[in-house]
Scaffold this motif. Structure first.
Motif, PDB file in Angstrom:
ATOM      1  N   ARG A  16      39.925  31.645  34.622  1.00 57.84           N
ATOM      2  CA  ARG A  16      39.076  30.708  34.143  1.00 57.84           C
ATOM      3  C   ARG A  16      39.559  29.534  32.827  1.00 57.84           C
ATOM      4  NH1 ARG A  16      36.305  34.471  36.536  1.00 57.84           N
ATOM      5  NH2 ARG A  16      34.644  33.611  37.990  1.00 57.84           N
ATOM      6  N   LEU A  17      40.114  30.159  31.728  1.00 58.13           N
ATOM      7  CA  LEU A  17      40.563  29.267  30.817  1.00 58.13           C
ATOM      8  C   LEU A  17      41.746  28.569  31.315  1.00 58.13           C
ATOM      9  CD1 LEU A  17      40.558  28.660  27.753  1.00 58.13           C
ATOM     10  CD2 LEU A  17      42.154  30.803  27.646  1.00 58.13           C
ATOM     11  N   SER A  77      34.933  28.906  28.710  1.00 58.97           N
ATOM     12  CA  SER A  77      35.348  29.677  29.909  1.00 58.97           C
ATOM     13  C   SER A  77      34.696  30.934  29.676  1.00 58.97           C
ATOM     14  CB  SER A  77      36.907  29.680  29.686  1.00 58.97           C
ATOM     15  OG  SER A  77      37.531  28.584  29.683  1.00 58.97           O
ATOM     16  N   ILE A  78      34.593  31.482  28.301  1.00 60.36           N
ATOM     17  CA  ILE A  78      33.915  32.688  28.111  1.00 60.36           C
ATOM     18  C   ILE A  78      32.750  32.900  28.737  1.00 60.36           C
ATOM     19  CG2 ILE A  78      33.078  34.472  26.481  1.00 60.36           C
ATOM     20  CD1 ILE A  78      35.445  33.469  24.515  1.00 60.36           C
ATOM     21  N   GLN A  79      31.875  31.852  28.630  1.00 57.50           N
ATOM     22  CA  GLN A  79      30.364  31.589  29.020  1.00 57.50           C
ATOM     23  C   GLN A  79      30.644  31.680  30.781  1.00 57.50           C
ATOM     24  OE1 GLN A  79      27.206  31.387  27.676  1.00 57.50           O
ATOM     25  NE2 GLN A  79      26.879  31.820  29.499  1.00 57.50           N
ATOM     26  N   ASN A 129      41.524  31.340  44.904  1.00 55.69           N
ATOM     27  CA  ASN A 129      40.892  30.227  46.002  1.00 55.69           C
ATOM     28  C   ASN A 129      39.678  29.940  45.508  1.00 55.69           C
ATOM     29  OD1 ASN A 129      43.503  30.251  47.099  1.00 55.69           O
ATOM     30  ND2 ASN A 129      42.806  31.873  48.770  1.00 55.69           N
ATOM     31  N   ASN A 130      38.638  30.815  44.699  1.00 56.14           N
ATOM     32  CA  ASN A 130      37.355  30.434  44.446  1.00 56.14           C
ATOM     33  C   ASN A 130      37.432  29.733  43.170  1.00 56.14           C
ATOM     34  OD1 ASN A 130      36.345  31.219  46.760  1.00 56.14           O
ATOM     35  ND2 ASN A 130      36.196  33.255  46.108  1.00 56.14           N
ATOM     36  N   PRO A 131      37.119  28.622  42.912  1.00 55.40           N
ATOM     37  CA  PRO A 131      37.120  27.926  41.516  1.00 55.40           C
ATOM     38  C   PRO A 131      35.782  28.625  40.903  1.00 55.40           C
ATOM     39  CG  PRO A 131      36.009  26.438  43.358  1.00 55.40           C
ATOM     40  CD  PRO A 131      36.287  27.654  43.944  1.00 55.40           C
ATOM     41  N   SER A 132      36.206  28.623  39.362  1.00 55.15           N
ATOM     42  CA  SER A 132      35.359  29.102  38.439  1.00 55.15           C
ATOM     43  C   SER A 132      33.889  28.699  38.795  1.00 55.15           C
ATOM     44  CB  SER A 132      35.657  29.094  37.210  1.00 55.15           C
ATOM     45  OG  SER A 132      35.870  27.622  36.657  1.00 55.15           O
ATOM     46  N   SER A 133      32.616  29.552  38.516  1.00 58.30           N
ATOM     47  CA  SER A 133      31.477  29.140  38.607  1.00 58.30           C
ATOM     48  C   SER A 133      31.118  28.063  37.667  1.00 58.30           C
ATOM     49  CB  SER A 133      30.507  30.286  38.426  1.00 58.30           C
ATOM     50  OG  SER A 133      29.211  30.061  38.555  1.00 58.30           O
ATOM     51  N   GLU A 171      35.599  18.572   9.527  1.00 56.14           N
ATOM     52  CA  GLU A 171      36.520  19.457   9.776  1.00 56.14           C
ATOM     53  C   GLU A 171      35.691  20.683  10.411  1.00 56.14           C
ATOM     54  OE1 GLU A 171      39.675  19.823   9.044  1.00 56.14           O
ATOM     55  OE2 GLU A 171      39.607  17.909   7.928  1.00 56.14           O
ATOM     56  N   TYR A 172      34.353  20.748  10.267  1.00 59.72           N
ATOM     57  CA  TYR A 172      33.641  21.599  10.954  1.00 59.72           C
ATOM     58  C   TYR A 172      33.519  21.434  12.544  1.00 59.72           C
ATOM     59  CZ  TYR A 172      29.725  24.876  12.434  1.00 59.72           C
ATOM     60  OH  TYR A 172      28.919  25.776  13.008  1.00 59.72           O
ATOM     61  N   ASP A 173      33.263  20.063  12.583  1.00 61.24           N
ATOM     62  CA  ASP A 173      33.268  19.414  13.882  1.00 61.24           C
ATOM     63  C   ASP A 173      34.538  19.684  14.724  1.00 61.24           C
ATOM     64  OD1 ASP A 173      30.667  18.711  13.601  1.00 61.24           O
ATOM     65  OD2 ASP A 173      31.127  16.777  13.037  1.00 61.24           O
ATOM     66  N   GLU A 174      35.762  19.487  14.036  1.00 61.66           N
ATOM     67  CA  GLU A 174      36.917  19.720  14.798  1.00 61.66           C
ATOM     68  C   GLU A 174      37.253  21.418  14.885  1.00 61.66           C
ATOM     69  OE1 GLU A 174      41.848  19.423  13.564  1.00 61.66           O
ATOM     70  OE2 GLU A 174      40.297  18.114  12.566  1.00 61.66           O
ATOM     71  N   LEU A 175      36.724  22.157  14.346  1.00 60.07           N
ATOM     72  CA  LEU A 175      36.721  23.702  14.501  1.00 60.07           C
ATOM     73  C   LEU A 175      36.026  23.698  15.900  1.00 60.07           C
ATOM     74  CD1 LEU A 175      36.202  26.412  12.246  1.00 60.07           C
ATOM     75  CD2 LEU A 175      34.910  26.552  14.246  1.00 60.07           C
ATOM     76  N   GLN A 176      34.852  23.301  15.934  1.00 60.92           N
ATOM     77  CA  GLN A 176      34.018  23.552  17.220  1.00 60.92           C
ATOM     78  C   GLN A 176      34.659  22.826  18.187  1.00 60.92           C
ATOM     79  OE1 GLN A 176      31.422  25.843  17.661  1.00 60.92           O
ATOM     80  NE2 GLN A 176      31.123  25.958  15.475  1.00 60.92           N
ATOM     81  N   LEU A 177      35.311  21.646  18.016  1.00 62.44           N
ATOM     82  CA  LEU A 177      36.097  21.071  19.184  1.00 62.44           C
ATOM     83  C   LEU A 177      37.216  21.965  19.613  1.00 62.44           C
ATOM     84  CD1 LEU A 177      36.989  18.561  21.157  1.00 62.44           C
ATOM     85  CD2 LEU A 177      37.953  17.427  19.387  1.00 62.44           C
ATOM     86  N   LYS A 178      38.120  22.341  18.822  1.00 62.13           N
ATOM     87  CA  LYS A 178      39.084  23.281  19.276  1.00 62.13           C
ATOM     88  C   LYS A 178      38.757  24.358  20.222  1.00 62.13           C
ATOM     89  CE  LYS A 178      42.231  21.421  15.711  1.00 62.13           C
ATOM     90  NZ  LYS A 178      42.961  21.664  14.343  1.00 62.13           N
ATOM     91  N   ALA A 179      37.338  24.944  19.583  1.00 58.62           N
ATOM     92  CA  ALA A 179      37.077  26.318  20.246  1.00 58.62           C
ATOM     93  C   ALA A 179      36.266  26.139  21.540  1.00 58.62           C
ATOM     94  CB  ALA A 179      36.103  27.154  19.230  1.00 58.62           C
ATOM     95  N   ARG A 180      35.857  24.798  21.875  1.00 59.33           N
ATOM     96  CA  ARG A 180      34.673  24.630  22.908  1.00 59.33           C
ATOM     97  C   ARG A 180      35.484  24.920  24.475  1.00 59.33           C
ATOM     98  NH1 ARG A 180      32.901  18.431  23.361  1.00 59.33           N
ATOM     99  NH2 ARG A 180      35.107  18.267  24.327  1.00 59.33           N
ATOM    100  N   ALA A 181      36.759  24.387  24.545  1.00 60.56           N
ATOM    101  CA  ALA A 181      37.132  25.158  25.919  1.00 60.56           C
ATOM    102  C   ALA A 181      36.995  26.476  26.243  1.00 60.56           C
ATOM    103  CB  ALA A 181      38.731  24.256  26.258  1.00 60.56           C
ATOM    104  N   VAL A 182      37.651  27.035  25.021  1.00 57.87           N
ATOM    105  CA  VAL A 182      37.720  28.677  25.272  1.00 57.87           C
ATOM    106  C   VAL A 182      36.246  29.226  25.376  1.00 57.87           C
ATOM    107  CG1 VAL A 182      38.528  30.785  24.309  1.00 57.87           C
ATOM    108  CG2 VAL A 182      39.836  28.586  23.881  1.00 57.87           C
ATOM    109  N   LYS A 183      35.368  28.814  24.528  1.00 62.34           N
ATOM    110  CA  LYS A 183      33.816  29.296  24.632  1.00 62.34           C
ATOM    111  C   LYS A 183      33.450  28.959  26.018  1.00 62.34           C
ATOM    112  CE  LYS A 183      31.192  27.896  21.127  1.00 62.34           C
ATOM    113  NZ  LYS A 183      30.662  27.107  19.886  1.00 62.34           N
TER     114      LYS A 183
END
Length: 398
Positions: free
Chosen positions: A103-104, A388-390, A33-37, A374-386
């Motif tokens: 969170r993810l 969430s980990i933060q 019930n508590n949203p992620s910080s 291609e490097y920017d695309e790699l970072q874009l795909k990882a961003r939501a997971v990164k």
């Protein structure tokens, strides 16, 4: 018979094990019930690449050479981001891998999300686990479902590509069980602007629609998608009835929480003699994570990725039902969490819990690929997971 009795016994055993996951109700309800910080950490965690940006660029240049030499048409190059997250040891869900998954799931909701924990403990809030997969995948690898008496092509995306034809699958025997296999490879990704802070909503909507349209008309992304569609048609033809493999949707744009994706749908009628395991064996690994042609591309990628296993990333996760149906995703947009391998000082053994976390990300390389893009695309795909980990890291500081 004996096999049926064993099956029923197994189902009772699984039911009992699920019931033994005795989560504290108050702990679970408070957590859900508590949203992620949304707080930021003054000392954010750092991610390191398995292969540096310069090494990744060299890999892309080699991909170009291999393509020019006729060794491959498309190579799905990947890399891994790694970090370590530590918490003070405490009971509860928020600092466990399951806490990261929640969170993810909130930050990047996806139709094929999954949480899988490998260990011998009975409780989901048990701190220790040998490995946990926190997956927010938007991509279906393979599904098998009961076939209707006829497959309609009305859902076609209003374009005639010559592949949409699907013959009317009417069984000659009403007692026959017909199954349809479906794959929905993703090739082509662009960011969404709908959640950009500090930008008027009408501007966000306009930019978001422009990104989706740019993706739809991108020559490079359409080429990537088309080659994988052709590869999947070939894979499915090995286990489908002749003439039944068709493409009801080609290069459709599907929008998710953080990205737009170019998605195609390939279907066929499974041969009666084939099982779900046969279907997986014919198509694994997923073509969207290898390239085309598959076997030669995998050889080249294995060399460029230095022979290091991708782990669960780029594999598949799902279920096979007793009635012959199945649904499997492609493991992307995923964090793989394991207990930290580095030794801790003896004074901290009982007071700190440390986790190693890896994220796989990458993209398809074609003759039109640019290293920086291609490097920017790699970072874009990882961003939501990164992100969430933060947030997960921050939850242990609150």
């Amino acid at each position: 018979n004996q096999s049926k009795d064993d099956m029923i016994k197994w189902m009772h055993s699984i039911t009992k094990n699920l019931a033994s996951l005795s989560l504290e109700k108050s702990d679970l309800s408070n957590f859900l019930n508590n949203p992620s910080s949304s707080s930021t950490d003054s000392n954010p965690i750092q991610f390191s690449l398995s292969r540096s940006k310069s090494q990744y660029s060299e890999n892309i240049e080699r991909c170009h050479r291999e393509i020019k030499n006729g060794e491959s048409y498309e190579l799905c190059l990947t890399n891994q981001l790694r970090t370590n997250v530590s918490f003070e040891r405490k009971q509860g869900l928020s600092t466990t891998p399951f806490g990261l998954y929640k969170r993810l799931r909130q930050k990047n909701p996806a139709p094929f999300a999954a949480f899988l924990k490998f260990d011998s403990s009975k409780r989901m809030d048990e701190i220790r686990a040998s490995m946990s997969i926190c997956c927010s995948s938007p991509e279906r690898f393979l599904s098998i479902s009961k076939a209707a008496s006829e497959i309609s092509t009305k859902e076609s995306n209003q374009m005639n590509h010559g592949w949409e034809f699907a013959p009317p699958f009417v069984s000659s025997n009403d007692n026959d069980s017909k199954f349809i296999v479906e794959s929905k490879p993703i090739k082509g990704t662009s960011k969404r602007n709908i959640n950009d802070d500090g930008v008027p909503m009408d501007v966000r909507i306009e930019l978001d629609a422009k990104n989706a349209e740019d993706l739809r008309t991108s020559v490079k992304n359409r080429a990537e998608n088309l080659m994988i569609v052709d590869l999947l048609r070939n894979d499915l033809s090995r286990i489908c009835e002749p003439g039944s493999v068709h493409v009801p949707k080609l290069m459709a744009i599907e929008s998710f929480a953080t990205v737009h994706q170019m998605v195609s749908t390939i279907r066929g009628l499974v041969n009666p003699c084939e099982t779900p395991i046969d279907v997986i064996a014919a198509c694994f690994p997923g073509g969207s994570m290898t390239g085309a042609p598959k076997l030669r591309s995998v050889d080249i990628l294995n060399d460029m990725e230095m022979g290091k296993s991708r782990g669960p990333y780029s594999g598949c996760l799902g279920y096979i039902s007793l009635n012959g149906c199945m649904d499997m995703n492609i493991i992307i947009r995923t964090a793989v969490v394991t207990p930290a391998t580095k030794s801790q000082p003896s004074s901290h053994v009982n007071h700190e819990e440390s986790w190693d976390v890896t994220i796989g990300a990458g993209g398809a390389i074609t003759a039109l690929s640019e290293c920086e893009d291609e490097y920017d695309e790699l970072q874009l795909k990882a961003r939501a997971v990164k992100d969430s980990i933060q947030e997960w890291h921050c939850s242990g500081s609150n």
